[in-house]
Design a protein around this motif. Structure first.
Motif, short mmCIF file in Angstrom:
data_model
loop_
_atom_site.label_atom_id
_atom_site.label_comp_id
_atom_site.label_asym_id
_atom_site.label_seq_id
_atom_site.Cartn_x
_atom_site.Cartn_y
_atom_site.Cartn_z
N GLY A 1 -98.67 -20.12 24.66
CA GLY A 1 -98.16 -21.49 24.74
C GLY A 1 -96.78 -21.54 25.36
O GLY A 1 -96.20 -20.52 25.72
N SER A 2 -96.29 -22.77 25.47
CA SER A 2 -94.93 -22.98 25.92
C SER A 2 -94.51 -24.38 25.49
O SER A 2 -95.25 -25.34 25.72
N GLU B 1 -104.81 -18.13 39.34
CA GLU B 1 -104.55 -17.34 40.55
C GLU B 1 -103.06 -17.29 40.84
O GLU B 1 -102.52 -16.24 41.19
N THR B 2 -102.40 -18.44 40.73
CA THR B 2 -100.97 -18.47 41.03
C THR B 2 -100.20 -17.60 40.03
O THR B 2 -99.34 -16.82 40.41
N ALA B 3 -100.56 -17.76 38.75
CA ALA B 3 -99.83 -17.01 37.73
C ALA B 3 -100.03 -15.51 37.88
O ALA B 3 -99.17 -14.71 37.50
N ALA B 4 -101.17 -15.12 38.47
CA ALA B 4 -101.48 -13.70 38.59
C ALA B 4 -100.91 -13.09 39.86
O ALA B 4 -101.00 -11.87 40.06
N LEU B 5 -100.32 -13.89 40.74
CA LEU B 5 -99.75 -13.34 41.97
C LEU B 5 -98.79 -12.22 41.61
O LEU B 5 -97.95 -12.37 40.72
N GLY C 1 -95.84 -17.08 32.52
CA GLY C 1 -97.20 -17.33 33.04
C GLY C 1 -97.61 -18.78 32.82
O GLY C 1 -98.18 -19.43 33.71
N VAL C 2 -97.32 -19.29 31.64
CA VAL C 2 -97.68 -20.69 31.32
C VAL C 2 -96.84 -21.66 32.16
O VAL C 2 -97.33 -22.71 32.60
N ILE C 3 -95.60 -21.28 32.38
CA ILE C 3 -94.70 -22.11 33.19
C ILE C 3 -95.24 -22.23 34.63
O ILE C 3 -95.28 -23.32 35.21
N ILE C 4 -95.70 -21.11 35.19
CA ILE C 4 -96.27 -21.14 36.55
C ILE C 4 -97.52 -22.02 36.58
O ILE C 4 -97.72 -22.82 37.50
N LYS C 5 -98.37 -21.88 35.56
CA LYS C 5 -99.61 -22.68 35.53
C LYS C 5 -99.29 -24.17 35.46
O LYS C 5 -99.92 -24.99 36.15
N ASN D 1 -95.82 -29.81 25.04
CA ASN D 1 -96.66 -28.62 25.01
C ASN D 1 -97.26 -28.42 26.40
O ASN D 1 -98.20 -29.13 26.77
N LEU D 2 -96.72 -27.47 27.13
CA LEU D 2 -97.28 -27.22 28.48
C LEU D 2 -98.74 -26.84 28.36
O LEU D 2 -99.56 -27.22 29.19
N HIS D 3 -99.08 -26.08 27.30
CA HIS D 3 -100.46 -25.59 27.16
C HIS D 3 -101.43 -26.72 26.85
O HIS D 3 -102.62 -26.55 26.97
#
Ligand SMILES: *Cc1c(COP(=O)(O)O)cnc(C)c1O
Length: 483
Positions: free
Chosen positions: A282-283, A88-92, A330-334, A267-269
């Protein structure tokens, strides 16, 4: 068996004349394509009505196994729960609709997130500064090695071309070193699965650029001789690289920076919860200790007073450029959402719980599965197949049979140190009830291996597709539809 799962291909559902779309009325008059640009025959496209299309793809998605469907004990890959709030946050819209070339003063909120994660990762790992640019773990490794190379070159230390990699390392370690143009030297493991310090001593000289270590290592074991190893490598002028792809067991337990590592990736993912099955997104942020910050790639986000600024150019001796723009935002926000959701206190529970869960499974099953290295593990551990070798049932059979019981298989035949490796990582996010269910099923399969081996050997029986010939599938993949 569920008939729905045996859906046909969309081409087989095609009915000439069916339509799944309606275009708005043409307001622009007719336009005719020049003759030479037109097709001579119609494209072979399926013709389906809207409901057929919706049902077809919805049913297909039901054939997938994901961490939201069931337990996923995928060692060395940290498939943990990915809370929907991250998505939800990443999709803002304020994040998702940003343009990468937007001026910094118009996206201060996004830069605050970016900066916040740079700083959080530094605090969690005990390092000085992070770049969030790399797009995956392997990309982070390459970036980290380029940083190390740039450091040596800045000192005129150009003969340092070797990277020491333990024999238990993830395959990306030697691959990244090779892509970076460095030479790979393997250091052996001892019988207990940890780096052999005596073997390491023989490899150290002034051609060593770095040593890469994964800790806990790929067998899930804590490398107890890190202080001695870092001392030896530093003494010969090399840097210590920490493969932090699976940081789960470390969170709240200890920090690579405090252990003497100079450069690392995360690995953030994996550790910070982004769904990454099937290859992405990934990130792989890279962190460095104090004194190496100038070698980090740009762009980098910095804070002046209350204002965030994008630093585009690096110091004069930084030759590293990684990818385009800022990485996988997007991955960073998640990841940042996950960290903030857990909070400072709860995030310290991640390591201890991941470790407790892995040890619990190991201890509950080691009477029926072969445990080649006994003792306390961290987030994951390795069985060497079933204990009773007389049944002829292999790790592959067990993995396939698990699918029948609704569990994803663990990582199998890796690491290569054992013939029947089965690497199990439960993560911290699973409940005792779920873990007990998994243990019971693995015990049942061990029993079946003795009493009805043909059932296990022929598994899976209840999945949409039975046992595939994976060698044939890899050698002769059929990727297009032919009628
Ligand atoms: C997953 C993993 C990597 C590679 O990460 P990718 O994002 O898949 O490139 C590297 N090292 C270890 C230990 C890993 O588990």
């Amino acid at each position: 068996m569920n008939n729905k799962l045996y859906g046909k291909l969309i081409f087989e559902l095609s009915q000439p004349g069916s339509k799944g779309y309606s275009l708005p009325k043409n307001q622009f008059g007719d336009y005719t394509l020049p003759q030479e640009m037109r097709r001579t025959a119609d494209a072979n496209l399926p013709e389906c009505d809207e409901m057929t299309v919706v049902r077809h793809y919805t049913n297909l998605s039901g054939n997938n196994f994901g961490v939201d469907n069931g337990f996923y004990p995928l060692g060395s890959c940290t498939m943990k729960y990915n809370p929907a709030i991250n998505e939800e946050t990443a999709a803002l819209k304020a994040f998702a609709a940003l343009h990468p070339l937007q001026p910094a003063e118009t996206c201060q909120g996004a830069l605050a997130v970016y900066y916040g994660l740079q700083k959080s990762l530094a605090a969690l790992t005990g390092l000085s500064e992070f770049t969030l640019n790399p797009f995956a773990g392997a990309h982070g490794e390459l970036t980290g090695l380029m940083i190390i190379r740039a450091y040596h070159e800045s000192r005129g230390d150009k003969q340092r071309v070797k990277v020491i990699v333990p024999d238990s390392a993830h395959g990306t370690n030697p691959a990244s070193a090779a892509v970076c143009g460095l030479e790979i030297v393997e250091v052996k493991s001892k019988k207990d699965g940890r780096v052999d310090v005596d073997d390491l001593k023989n490899l150290l000289d002034d051609t060593v650029a770095a040593m890469m270590m994964t800790n806990p290592n790929t067998l899930g074991l804590f490398e107890t001789e890190i202080p001695e190893i870092t001392r030896l490598v530093h003494e010969c002028g090399g840097l210590m690289y920490y493969d932090g792809a699976n940081l789960n067991p470390m969170l709240g337990a200890c920090r690579p920076g405090d252990m003497g590592f100079d450069v690392m990736h995360i690995n953030l993912h994996k550790t910070f919860s982004t769904p990454h099955g099937g290859g992405g997104p990934g990130s792989g942020p890279v962190g460095v200790r104090a004194g190496l910050e100038q070698f980090l790639p740009r762009p980098h986000v910095v804070k002046d007073g209350e204002t965030y600024r994008i630093e585009k150019e690096a110091g004069s001796n930084t030759p590293i450029h990684v990818g385009a723009f800022f990485g996988n935002f997007g991955v960073i926000i998640k990841a940042y959402t996950y960290i903030l959701t857990l909070g400072k206190e709860n995030i310290k529970m991640v390591g201890p719980l991941a470790t407790l869960n892995a040890n619990y499974i190991k201890e509950c099953l080691k009477d029926v599965y072969e445990l080649p290295i006994d003792g306390l593990c961290k987030h994951e551990f390795v069985f060497d197949g079933l204990k009773d070798k007389s049944t002829g049932i292999t790790t592959m059979d067990v993995a396939k049979r698990l699918l029948d019981y609704g569990y994803h298989a663990p990582t199998i035949y890796f690491p290569l140190l054992f013939h029947e490796s089965m690497m199990i990582e439960p993560t911290e996010s699973e409940s005792k009830k779920t873990i007990d269910g998994f243990i019971n099923v693995l015990r049942t399969i061990a029993q079946e291996a003795i009493e009805q081996p043909e059932t296990v050997h022929g598994a899976p029986h209840h999945t949409p597709i039975g046992r595939v010939d994976d060698v044939l599938a890899a050698k002769n993949p059929i990727l297009t539809y032919k009628d």
